[in-house]
Design an enzyme around this catalytic site. Structure first.
Site, PDB file in Angstrom:
ATOM      1  N   GLU A  66      52.928  89.373-114.797  1.00  0.00           N
ATOM      2  CA  GLU A  66      53.271  89.008-116.178  1.00  0.00           C
ATOM      3  C   GLU A  66      54.120  90.096-116.829  1.00  0.00           C
ATOM      4  O   GLU A  66      55.145  89.828-117.465  1.00  0.00           O
ATOM      5  CB  GLU A  66      51.989  88.772-116.977  1.00  0.00           C
ATOM      6  N   HIS A  67      53.694  91.350-116.684  1.00  0.00           N
ATOM      7  CA  HIS A  67      54.446  92.469-117.244  1.00  0.00           C
ATOM      8  C   HIS A  67      55.860  92.551-116.666  1.00  0.00           C
ATOM      9  O   HIS A  67      56.840  92.734-117.389  1.00  0.00           O
ATOM     10  CB  HIS A  67      53.716  93.788-116.949  1.00  0.00           C
ATOM     11  N   HIS A 112      48.287  89.821-113.729  1.00  0.00           N
ATOM     12  CA  HIS A 112      48.614  90.543-114.968  1.00  0.00           C
ATOM     13  C   HIS A 112      49.832  91.443-114.754  1.00  0.00           C
ATOM     14  O   HIS A 112      50.709  91.548-115.618  1.00  0.00           O
ATOM     15  CB  HIS A 112      47.395  91.361-115.398  1.00  0.00           C
TER      16      HIS A 112
END
Length: 430
Positions: A70-71, A67
């Site tokens: 992804e950012h 995650h």
């Protein structure tokens, strides 16, 4: 470029595997004003332990790193990629799940430039120590925000009560503590291992010309160099088929308690179409009994055990699976007890041919309506593709299901050792 024709649905999907291994699927919908593109890697939050490309020893990276990555991919040295899409009139987004990370856009114009932007920014990572440290504070706030949401806590609390060791029990975003451990080098290690084109799928659906679009994508990929890599070696801990805890709970500042019942699904022997059949059958059975028109729902509602917050879902994927049902209740202990009794009674509840025929028609109708959404097609096609299933084969599979399939599935579905109860209880002033 190969054309896959689905005569029953009057659809054609164009497919090509690029020289670097990237799998591309195109669906032309000239009647649509918009186009949706999604670039997905077969890598999610559960992929914490693996052998990095070029290394011989296994590593375990901090929780929440997929995650976090992804950012960070949206942030380049000199700009924010969201602005690039905005200038092109597109709306961009991304998401990380247990098993996938996806980057997407929706646009009605400049489609070629938007596809180019999507490919280029995902395939050109930039991480610095300063930007990584800054992101930790942003994601920590996001984690704390979800920690304050009773629905989210009840969902993950139920999963955590079912799974003892498997990383599916960890919040996709990680924890405030775990993300502090993430380094720039960790991000590059994960990126280089899981973001190779051979581990990724691009799906573009909408107002496009397949041959021109495929030529553009082919040209884009030819300009970039990617070393050939071996198959990715992922590792997951041995997990018991039984739940970790039969009962668990937390307290939160809520006025009404939440009671959730989780069924730890056994997916060890399910692959491809068998996995799809299990997903379809569990969904149809739950809908038949627990939707607002179902007999079990009516019984629970009349007993004042549930309200409109009651819900259910099944998720089956590689390595894990679960069914969760429940909601707000003024009598959470009684609701949990009745739900467990109802699940166990499914073996005795015989679904008639007439009822099952109606169930199939409902499922087919839902599926056909969903095919009007470009987002649904692209997302679900990619999801099923990674599981070895073709989305457009879902319809004939539904049609092939029988009451014998239901009986056989239910016979092995609900076992006491695979059921867990999780509650969110109101805080007291004691």
């Amino acid at each position: 470029m190969e054309e896959l024709v689905y005569e029953q649905l009057n659809e054609s999907v164009y497919r090509e595997t690029m020289d670097n291994g990237l799998q591309v699927f195109l669906l032309s919908k000239p009647e649509m004003a918009k186009t949706f593109g999604i670039f997905t890697t077969n890598y999610g939050s559960i992929d914490q332990t693996f052998t990095p490309i070029g290394k011989n020893e296994e590593v375990t990276v901090p929780e929440g790193i997929a995650h976090f990555l992804e950012h960070k991919l949206f942030e380049k040295e000199d700009r924010d990629v969201f602005q690039d899409f905005t200038k092109l009139g597109a709306s961009a987004n991304a998401f990380t799940s247990f098993t996938k990370t996806a980057y997407l856009f929706t646009a009605t114009s400049q489609i070629e430039k938007n596809v180019e932007t999507l490919l280029d920014f995902v395939q050109d990572p930039y991480f610095s120590k300063e930007s990584v440290d800054k992101e930790k504070g942003i994601i920590a706030q996001e984690i704390r925000m979800y920690d304050d949401q009773p629905d989210w806590r009840s969902f993950f609390g139920t999963i955590q009560s079912m799974y003892e060791k498997h990383p599916v029990k960890v919040d996709i975003a990680g924890t405030v503590d775990s993300i502090q451990e993430i380094t720039k080098d960790d991000l590059y290690t994960c990126y280089e291992t899981f973001y190779h084109p051979s581990n990724m799928v691009l799906f573009v659906a909408g107002n496009i010309k397949p041959e021109e679009m495929m030529d553009q994508i082919r040209t884009n990929q030819t300009k970039k160099e990617f070393k050939e890599i071996p198959d990715i070696q992922r590792s997951y801990p041995e997990e018991s088929k039984a739940v970790a805890k039969a009962e668990d709970s937390i307290t939160m500042p809520v006025t009404t308690a939440k009671a959730m019942v989780g069924v730890k699904e056994d997916v060890s022997s399910l692959k491809g179409e068998d996995l799809l059949c299990a997903e379809l059958l569990s969904g149809m059975i739950l809908d038949f009994y627990f939707s607002k028109s179902g007999a079990f729902y009516e019984e629970l509602y009349q007993a004042d055990l549930i309200d409109d917050s009651f819900q259910f879902e099944t998720e089956l994927d590689r390595q894990f699976g679960f069914t969760i049902l429940g909601g707000d209740s003024r009598k959470p202990d009684e609701l949990a007890k009745r739900l467990k009794e109802m699940l166990h009674s499914l073996k005795e509840q015989k679904i008639s041919e007439e009822d099952f025929s109606r169930m199939k028609r409902k499922k087919i109708g839902q599926f056909m309506r969903a095919l009007n959404s470009l987002e649904f097609i692209a997302n679900q096609f990619t999801h099923y593709h990674t599981l070895g299933v073709d989305l457009f084969d879902v319809l004939p599979v539904i049609e092939s299901l029988t009451t014998s399939d239901v009986d056989q599935y239910v016979e092995h579905w609900i076992k006491e050792e695979r059921i867990s109860v999780f509650q969110v209880k109101p805080q007291t002033n004691e």
